[in-house]
Design a protein around this motif. Structure first.
Motif, PDB file in Angstrom:
ATOM      1  N   HIS A 166       0.817  -1.212   0.000  1.00 49.76           N
ATOM      2  CA  HIS A 166       0.000   0.000   0.000  1.00 49.76           C
ATOM      3  C   HIS A 166       0.851   1.264   0.000  1.00 49.76           C
ATOM      4  CE1 HIS A 166       0.838  -0.155   4.331  1.00 49.76           C
ATOM      5  NE2 HIS A 166       0.474   1.107   4.391  1.00 49.76           N
ATOM      6  N   PRO A 199      -2.517   7.554  -2.808  1.00 50.19           N
ATOM      7  CA  PRO A 199      -3.850   7.406  -2.208  1.00 50.19           C
ATOM      8  C   PRO A 199      -4.982   7.728  -3.153  1.00 50.19           C
ATOM      9  CG  PRO A 199      -2.812   9.417  -1.439  1.00 50.19           C
ATOM     10  CD  PRO A 199      -1.777   8.678  -2.235  1.00 50.19           C
ATOM     11  N   GLU A 255      -1.044  16.711  -6.016  1.00 52.57           N
ATOM     12  CA  GLU A 255      -1.322  15.291  -6.227  1.00 52.57           C
ATOM     13  C   GLU A 255      -0.488  14.718  -7.366  1.00 52.57           C
ATOM     14  OE1 GLU A 255      -5.574  14.949  -6.524  1.00 52.57           O
ATOM     15  OE2 GLU A 255      -5.854  15.940  -4.574  1.00 52.57           O
ATOM     16  N   ALA A 300       1.236  14.022   0.744  1.00 51.55           N
ATOM     17  CA  ALA A 300      -0.051  13.359   0.992  1.00 51.55           C
ATOM     18  C   ALA A 300      -0.844  14.101   2.062  1.00 51.55           C
ATOM     19  CB  ALA A 300       0.171  11.909   1.409  1.00 51.55           C
ATOM     20  N   THR A 341     -11.854  11.059   0.431  1.00 49.47           N
ATOM     21  CA  THR A 341     -10.533  11.112  -0.180  1.00 49.47           C
ATOM     22  C   THR A 341      -9.516  11.764   0.755  1.00 49.47           C
ATOM     23  OG1 THR A 341     -11.309  13.092  -1.349  1.00 49.47           O
ATOM     24  CG2 THR A 341     -11.268  11.039  -2.587  1.00 49.47           C
ATOM     25  N   ALA A 350      -8.247   8.996   2.938  1.00 50.78           N
ATOM     26  CA  ALA A 350      -7.303   8.145   2.218  1.00 50.78           C
ATOM     27  C   ALA A 350      -5.912   8.782   2.196  1.00 50.78           C
ATOM     28  CB  ALA A 350      -7.801   7.893   0.800  1.00 50.78           C
ATOM     29  N   CYS A 351      -5.863  10.092   1.959  1.00 51.24           N
ATOM     30  CA  CYS A 351      -4.575  10.792   1.936  1.00 51.24           C
ATOM     31  C   CYS A 351      -3.910  10.789   3.307  1.00 51.24           C
ATOM     32  CB  CYS A 351      -4.771  12.225   1.446  1.00 51.24           C
ATOM     33  SG  CYS A 351      -5.241  12.385  -0.288  1.00 51.24           S
ATOM     34  N   ASP A 379      -4.361   8.687   5.770  1.00 50.08           N
ATOM     35  CA  ASP A 379      -3.947   7.329   6.133  1.00 50.08           C
ATOM     36  C   ASP A 379      -2.622   6.977   5.469  1.00 50.08           C
ATOM     37  OD1 ASP A 379      -4.588   4.585   7.277  1.00 50.08           O
ATOM     38  OD2 ASP A 379      -4.390   4.107   5.146  1.00 50.08           O
ATOM     39  N   ARG A 380      -2.483   7.315   4.188  1.00 52.70           N
ATOM     40  CA  ARG A 380      -1.232   7.012   3.490  1.00 52.70           C
ATOM     41  C   ARG A 380      -0.094   7.886   4.007  1.00 52.70           C
ATOM     42  NH1 ARG A 380      -1.900   4.298  -1.091  1.00 52.70           N
ATOM     43  NH2 ARG A 380      -3.820   3.737  -0.043  1.00 52.70           N
TER      44      ARG A 380
END
Length: 475
Positions: A96, A101, A199, A228, A243, A246-247, A249-250
């Motif tokens: 991952h 992300p 991004e 991120a 979203t 997601a960013c 978390d990464r």
């Protein structure tokens, strides 16, 4: 320097940098160009460039073929075998962390840079962006035109070298992008704003991680974490919580890989905010408690964790526990750790004034939530004092989103004390907008306030009812 070493000064044996440097040496010795060698072995010249920079691994068959073509006498084959052996000692990255992300999105418009040259900072840290090499100690990035050119080359060419100037340029451009967002100067970025460039750069950074040598991993992971987190913040303020999560978390995973507790804490704090927006106090509290684990023993991590837990317990209506958490957060500010590592002691958002701003702002939100839930005007007055203190800590022109959010909160605190007139006066500037959507966090604050206006309009009069209608169009 982080890029490919000079062939005369090879690094220790057993690395793809050694193989790449030898490959360049023997290619030049044979009088071949990268394109000629690539054509001879069925590769594009950019693949040869990546091999020479140590950014790509060669197969045993390819190494033997190049060795024969260039007349290296087995030296390239032996270097390849040493690199393969050393590679076996390099732990694989979790899958991952090798994926961005967000899926591939539009690139900035052709012919435009990510930011105007004059927006690039003269030094780092800037806008809370630190250099992955020098951290909070600080450094001087290349001149703006050079920084923008290095950033463009890195994003366009997977084989472009990762040297010190490029790392500085990537950090400086991120700071400039965040600055353009904060100050409303996102020129030359396109209609989608700085998020597009952030991004796109993040995807370029992550694309390097899979084949990166060990010495580059931490640097790339630090850049990926910063980009991120910035992407998540813009998504959060744009009202895209899924979203944004997601960013964040990464960013958390890359920050852990880079050994960067401050970015871990920043991401966890934002994840706790997302839990609050999702009306999930249990999740918000869990994320807040994780801040302690990311940076154990620091006064600032304890303060942020206590603050996050205060906001979570306030949503659950637990007055006693919320007040206790707020008190502990303030105690940690009053007794800072004087032995912090330099990498944290100079981080701008961990400075005493910035931390106090966070604590006063978060305390005002928690106390306001309690006041609204309990109809206790004493709590509302304490919330008003904390929100006013936070607003006073903001300099003129600083953090306009935070200023707007605190202004709404002050108005809301007045409503919770059953005093609508100062509330309506505070809201007036927000109602005269130019049609630009308000940030998601400001709209969230306004939704709660509007609900209280609607509920109290019967006793507060026609003006309150009219403002409630106008707020309906804004939120």
């Amino acid at each position: 320097m982080l890029g490919a070493p000079n062939p005369v000064e090879l690094p220790d044996g057993g690395s793809w940098q050694e193989f790449g440097a030898l490959l360049r040496h023997w290619r030049r010795h044979a009088g071949w160009t990268q394109a000629q060698l690539g054509a001879a072995v069925g590769y594009d010249h950019t693949a040869v460039s990546r091999l020479e920079h140590g950014a790509r691994r060669a197969t045993p068959r390819l190494a033997r073929r190049i060795d024969e073509l260039l007349g290296a006498g087995g030296e390239l084959t032996r270097s390849h075998d040493r690199a393969e052996s050393a590679e076996g000692d390099r732990p694989a990255l979790p899958p991952h962390l090798l994926r961005p992300p967000l899926p591939t999105g539009p690139a900035p418009a052709p012919g435009t840079g990510p930011v105007p040259a004059e927006d690039c900072p003269a030094s780092l840290p800037d806008h809370d962006v630190q250099c992955p090499l020098h951290g909070a100690t600080g450094c001087q990035p290349p001149p703006p035109a050079t920084a923008l050119a290095l950033h463009a080359a890195f994003c366009a060419d997977p084989a472009a070298p990762l040297d010190t100037d490029t790392v500085h340029a990537l950090a400086a451009v991120l700071a400039a992008l965040l600055g353009s967002q904060l100050h409303g100067t996102e020129r030359a970025v396109g209609e989608r704003g700085p998020g597009t460039a952030i991004e796109a750069t993040l995807r370029a950074v992550v694309a390097r991680l899979a084949d990166a040598p060990v010495r580059h991993r931490r640097v790339l992971a630090r850049l990926a974490a910063e980009y991120a987190h910035a992407a998540g913040s813009l998504r959060l303020h744009g009202g895209r919580p899924a979203t944004a999560m997601a960013c964040f978390d990464r960013a958390l995973g890359w920050a852990a890989l880079a050994g960067d507790p401050t970015t871990q804490a920043a991401a966890l704090s934002d994840m706790a905010v997302l839990g609050l927006l999702d009306d999930d106090p249990a999740a918000a509290g869990d994320y807040a408690r994780e801040i302690r684990r990311a940076a154990p023993g620091r006064h600032w991590s304890e303060a942020l964790a206590e603050l996050g837990e205060a906001r979570a317990t306030a949503l659950a209506g637990d007055t006693r526990t919320t007040v206790r958490h707020i008190g502990r957060a303030r105690q940690h500010l009053d007794r800072p750790d004087r032995t912090l590592p330099d990498t944290e002691a100079r981080v701008p958002w961990l400075a005493p004034a910035a931390l106090r701003l966070r604590v006063e702002s978060g305390s005002s939100a928690a106390l306001r939530d309690l006041a609204a839930a309990t109809a206790d005007p004493r709590l509302a007055r304490h919330a008003l004092a904390a929100a006013t203190a936070a607003l006073d800590l903001l300099g003129d022109g600083q953090l306009p989103v935070a200023r707007a959010m605190l202004t709404v909160r002050i108005a809301d605190c007045h409503l919770c004390t059953d005093d609508p007139h100062p509330a309506l006066a505070a809201l007036a500037p927000l109602l005269t907008t130019d049609g630009t959507p308000l940030p998601a966090l400001v709209r969230h604050e306004l939704r709660g306030l509007r609900g209280r206006l609607v509920a109290g309009a019967g006793r507060w009069g026609a003006e309150a009812a009219e403002v409630a209608v106008r707020l309906g169009a804004v939120v």
